[in-house]
Write a protein that holds these residues in place. Structure first.
Motif, PDB file in Angstrom:
ATOM      1  N   ARG A 199       0.837  -1.207   0.000  1.00 33.84           N
ATOM      2  CA  ARG A 199       0.000   0.000   0.000  1.00 33.84           C
ATOM      3  C   ARG A 199       0.874   1.262   0.000  1.00 33.84           C
ATOM      4  N   THR A 200       1.932   1.249   0.817  1.00 35.55           N
ATOM      5  CA  THR A 200       2.859   2.384   0.853  1.00 35.55           C
ATOM      6  C   THR A 200       3.528   2.578  -0.497  1.00 35.55           C
ATOM      7  N   CYS A 201       3.966   1.478  -1.107  1.00 38.06           N
ATOM      8  CA  CYS A 201       4.623   1.559  -2.416  1.00 38.06           C
ATOM      9  C   CYS A 201       3.689   2.183  -3.450  1.00 38.06           C
ATOM     10  N   GLU A 202       2.452   1.768  -3.461  1.00 40.24           N
ATOM     11  CA  GLU A 202       1.495   2.316  -4.430  1.00 40.24           C
ATOM     12  C   GLU A 202       1.303   3.807  -4.195  1.00 40.24           C
ATOM     13  N   ALA A 203       1.214   4.199  -2.921  1.00 46.68           N
ATOM     14  CA  ALA A 203       1.029   5.622  -2.591  1.00 46.68           C
ATOM     15  C   ALA A 203       2.233   6.456  -3.011  1.00 46.68           C
ATOM     16  N   ALA A 204       3.423   5.840  -3.005  1.00 50.85           N
ATOM     17  CA  ALA A 204       4.650   6.550  -3.360  1.00 50.85           C
ATOM     18  C   ALA A 204       4.999   6.422  -4.844  1.00 50.85           C
ATOM     19  N   GLY A 205       4.176   5.714  -5.585  1.00 47.50           N
ATOM     20  CA  GLY A 205       4.422   5.568  -7.020  1.00 47.50           C
ATOM     21  C   GLY A 205       5.403   4.471  -7.382  1.00 47.50           C
ATOM     22  N   ILE A 206       5.730   3.602  -6.428  1.00 46.80           N
ATOM     23  CA  ILE A 206       6.626   2.470  -6.703  1.00 46.80           C
ATOM     24  C   ILE A 206       5.802   1.335  -7.302  1.00 46.80           C
ATOM     25  N   LYS A 207       6.285   0.785  -8.386  1.00 46.15           N
ATOM     26  CA  LYS A 207       5.485  -0.183  -9.140  1.00 46.15           C
ATOM     27  C   LYS A 207       5.874  -1.639  -8.908  1.00 46.15           C
ATOM     28  N   SER A 208       7.011  -1.903  -8.233  1.00 45.65           N
ATOM     29  CA  SER A 208       7.474  -3.285  -8.086  1.00 45.65           C
ATOM     30  C   SER A 208       8.013  -3.576  -6.698  1.00 45.65           C
TER      31      SER A 208
END
Length: 225
Positions: A99-108
Motif C-alpha cells: 500500500r505504501t509503495c502504491e502511494a509513493a508511485g513504486i510499481k514493483s
C-alpha cells in the motif's frame, strides 16, 4: 483466494474475480449494477454461508479471486525505485508495504520464493486495492536479484538499525531499498552485497520499528516526498 467487503470488490480488477457470494437480503442497486456491468458472476446466499467462508466483517459480500500471478525480475529494470523484502513473514506487513509503495508511485516489490510470505487473502485485504497497481516479483535468490539490479544501474540500500543515518544521503538515480525480516532483519549476506546500509535515527527508548512503518518512512524520504 477469498476476500470480502464492498470496497474490496471494487478494488479488484473484474477479470481476476471468479464469482461473488452476496447475502440474499442485501438491497443494493448500485452493487448489483456494478456486478452486471462488469459481467461478474454472483450467487445469492445466506449470511451463515458467508460467515463460514471467511473470518471478519464481510459486509454480506465474499469474493472468490484467481490466485496471484507473479512477475519476473526483468519487468522492473526500467523503473526508478524498487523494493526488496528479505524473507518478510507477516502478511499484514506485506500488505501495508504494498500500500505504501502504491502511494509513493513504486510499481514493483521483490520477494524470494522460499521462506517468505506470499500474496494471500490477508495481503490482498491489507493492501486495500494497491495490489492491482503494484507488481510482486518472485525471485529464486535475493543476492542474485541484487546483482542483476546493479547491472541495470540500481544503487542498493539496505535498512538496518546499525546503518548510517538515511538523512545523510540524497538518493538520486535508480535505487533499490531492502527491508528485512521482522525478527532477524536483513541477512548478513544481503547486507554485504548492498551498496549502503541506512538506518532511521531513534530518539526514544524503543530501538526498532515495525517493518512496514520503517519501510514507509524510508520509502517516502528516499522518494523525495
Amino acid at each position: 483466494m477469498l476476500v470480502y467487503g464492498k470496497n474490496t470488490l471494487k478494488e479488484i480488477e473484474a477479470k481476476d474475480i471468479r464469482r461473488v457470494f452476496v447475502n440474499k437480503n442485501i438491497q443494493d442497486k448500485e452493487l448489483f449494477a456494478y456486478l452486471k456491468d462488469n459481467k461478474i458472476k454472483y450467487e445469492l446466499v445466506d449470511n451463515t454461508f458467508l460467515s463460514k467462508k471467511v473470518n471478519g466483517n464481510h459486509q454480506g459480500i465474499v469474493i472468490e479471486t484467481n490466485d496471484y500471478n507473479y512477475y519476473n525480475l526483468d519487468e522492473c529494470f526500467s523503473e526508478e525505485f524498487v523494493v526488496i523484502l528479505d524473507h518478510l513473514e507477516d502478511p499484514h506487513n506485506f500488505g501495508a508495504i504494498i500500500r505504501t509503495c502504491e502511494a509513493a508511485g513504486i510499481k514493483s516489490v521483490i520477494i524470494p520464493k522460499d521462506r517468505s510470505v506470499r500474496v494471500n487473502e490477508t495481503v490482498m485485504k491489507t493492501s486495500t486495492g494497491a495490489l492491482s497497481r503494484v507488481k510482486v516479483l518472485l525471485v529464486s535468490n535475493i543476492n542474485d536479484a541484487i546483482n542483476k539490479l546493479k547491472k541495470e544501474n540500481f544503487f542498493v540500500y539496505a535498512a538496518d538499525m546499525d546503518g548510517k543515518d538515511y538523512r545523510k544521503y540524497n538518493f538520486d538515480g535508480k535505487k533499490c531499498l531492502v527491508i528485512g525480516n521482522e525478527g532477524s532483519g536483513v541477512s548478513n549476506l544481503v547486507l554485504k552485497n548492498c551498496d549502503e546500509v541506512i538506518s532511521i535515527p531513534m530518539k526514544g527508548k524503543v530501538n526498532s520499528l515495525n517493518a512496514s512503518v520503517a519501510a514507509a518512512i524510508l520509502i517516502f524520504n528516499m522518494n523525495g516526498e
